[in-house]
Design a protein around this motif. Structure first.
Motif, mmCIF file in Angstrom:
data_model
loop_
_atom_site.group_PDB
_atom_site.id
_atom_site.type_symbol
_atom_site.label_atom_id
_atom_site.label_comp_id
_atom_site.label_asym_id
_atom_site.label_seq_id
_atom_site.Cartn_x
_atom_site.Cartn_y
_atom_site.Cartn_z
ATOM 1 N N GLN A 187 45.341 43.230 37.941
ATOM 2 C CA GLN A 187 46.455 42.387 38.756
ATOM 3 C C GLN A 187 46.330 41.047 38.233
ATOM 4 O O GLN A 187 47.537 40.206 38.044
ATOM 5 C CB GLN A 187 46.181 42.652 40.301
ATOM 6 C CG GLN A 187 46.543 43.921 40.717
ATOM 7 C CD GLN A 187 46.527 44.049 42.106
ATOM 8 O OE1 GLN A 187 47.398 43.642 42.887
ATOM 9 N NE2 GLN A 187 45.457 44.784 42.615
ATOM 10 N N ALA A 188 45.305 40.138 38.178
ATOM 11 C CA ALA A 188 45.330 38.820 37.963
ATOM 12 C C ALA A 188 45.422 38.583 36.516
ATOM 13 O O ALA A 188 46.055 37.491 36.030
ATOM 14 C CB ALA A 188 43.839 38.227 37.863
ATOM 15 N N LEU A 189 45.610 39.673 35.704
ATOM 16 C CA LEU A 189 45.637 39.477 34.146
ATOM 17 C C LEU A 189 47.207 38.851 33.997
ATOM 18 O O LEU A 189 47.626 38.192 32.973
ATOM 19 C CB LEU A 189 45.621 40.553 33.397
ATOM 20 C CG LEU A 189 45.329 40.414 31.790
ATOM 21 C CD1 LEU A 189 44.163 39.679 31.351
ATOM 22 C CD2 LEU A 189 45.292 41.862 31.125
ATOM 23 N N ARG A 190 48.120 39.419 34.838
ATOM 24 C CA ARG A 190 49.617 39.138 34.568
ATOM 25 C C ARG A 190 49.856 37.673 34.916
ATOM 26 O O ARG A 190 50.580 37.185 34.477
ATOM 27 C CB ARG A 190 50.535 40.101 35.557
ATOM 28 C CG ARG A 190 50.488 41.499 35.141
ATOM 29 C CD ARG A 190 51.054 42.187 36.178
ATOM 30 N NE ARG A 190 51.019 43.514 35.890
ATOM 31 C CZ ARG A 190 51.730 44.906 36.539
ATOM 32 N NH1 ARG A 190 52.472 44.552 37.338
ATOM 33 N NH2 ARG A 190 51.717 46.076 36.113
ATOM 34 N N THR A 191 49.152 37.128 35.926
ATOM 35 C CA THR A 191 49.158 35.783 36.351
ATOM 36 C C THR A 191 48.542 34.723 35.293
ATOM 37 O O THR A 191 48.881 33.895 34.942
ATOM 38 C CB THR A 191 48.470 35.650 37.700
ATOM 39 O OG1 THR A 191 49.045 36.435 38.721
ATOM 40 C CG2 THR A 191 48.760 34.152 38.118
ATOM 41 N N ILE A 192 47.583 35.052 34.660
ATOM 42 C CA ILE A 192 46.363 34.528 33.939
ATOM 43 C C ILE A 192 47.232 34.219 32.470
ATOM 44 O O ILE A 192 47.287 33.000 31.934
ATOM 45 C CB ILE A 192 45.046 34.978 33.858
ATOM 46 C CG1 ILE A 192 44.496 34.877 35.158
ATOM 47 C CG2 ILE A 192 44.280 34.434 32.747
ATOM 48 C CD1 ILE A 192 43.147 35.646 35.142
#
Length: 266
Positions: A187-192
């Motif tokens: 999930q964090a990958l999309r923000t990062i």
């Protein structure tokens, strides 16, 4: 009869600023191909393109790995790790990249060589400061500088994941590593990814600072050529065009990545 709106043409959908940039590139490279003077400058400078990409690629990879470790420290439940990671981020982000580059090259590198020689004393081996290439000193400096900014990107991505999901996973018996690998990271990958890619573009521009150490990148070769021929206008036109080609191409890829992630999210 149902009215079906016509889909706008590619020309209508293409932003004017992008068409202006493409026209600039066409004119720039057409001028290089058809002008012997510009072609000679391009041949003299383009060799630094490999050095620029190599320094940027290695430094960004190291900065990403180091930034991830620092971000994990900043989001840790251990207060000592949080404080140390926060201290690192605030100190490094407060020093200009060029100043830190000089510090690593002329203070940090001799210190590292001295420490390594002390460790090698039992083996009757030693290295000299000249064996620590300036390109690697620049890579170390860029890696440390950018790791502080990348750590904040990772921290924002990690903290964007709902805590309730992690608490539910922990209550089901998942370890911290599995929670991170299966829940937080995807999930964090999309923000990062988008800001991380933007930092890569920024590092390409900041890699021009390594010319201050004599590293043979695009900027340094342009500086040497222009000082020998006094063709400053023509030389720095080519230097600027090469950097624009790299940064704008990558920026467009970042925009496509952001659009793709936005569509997947919706």
């Amino acid at each position: 009869m149902t009215y079906i709106p016509r889909k706008p043409s590619i020309f209508a959908r293409t932003p004017w600023w992008l068409m202006a940039i493409l026209l600039l590139f066409v004119l720039g490279y057409w001028g290089i191909a058809n002008d012997a003077g510009y072609a000679q400058i391009f041949n003299a400078i383009s060799g630094g393109l490999v050095t620029t990409l190599w320094v940027t690629g290695v430094a960004f990879t190291a900065a990403t790995l180091l930034g991830l470790l620092v971000a994990l420290g900043r989001t840790s439940d251990n207060r000592i790790l949080r404080e140390l990671a926060s201290f690192y981020v605030e100190i490094i982000r407060g020093i200009p990249v060029l100043v830190f580059l000089f510090y690593v090259a002329f203070v940090g590198a001799p210190g590292m060589v001295a420490a390594l020689n002390w460790l090698l004393q039992p083996f009757d081996a030693a290295i000299t400061i000249r064996q620590f290439d300036f390109a690697w000193r620049a890579i170390v400096a860029l890696s440390v500088c950018y790791s502080a900014f990348i750590a904040e990107i990772f921290r924002a991505g990690i903290e964007s994941v709902d805590r309730g999901q992690l608490e539910a996973a922990r209550s089901l018996g998942l370890s911290r590593w599995k929670c991170f690998r299966l829940i937080t990271a995807p999930q964090a990958l999309r923000t990062i990814l988008p800001p991380l890619a933007n930092d890569f573009v920024s590092m390409i521009k900041d890699s021009a600072l390594v010319s201050a150490l004599g590293v043979q990148d695009i900027t340094q070769l342009g500086k040497v050529y222009s000082s020998g021929t006094f063709k400053f206008f023509e030389t720095y036109n080519v230097v600027a065009l090469l950097y624009l080609t790299l940064t704008i191409s990558l920026s467009l890829l970042v925009r496509l990545l952001e659009r793709h992630l936005r569509q997947k999210r919706n």
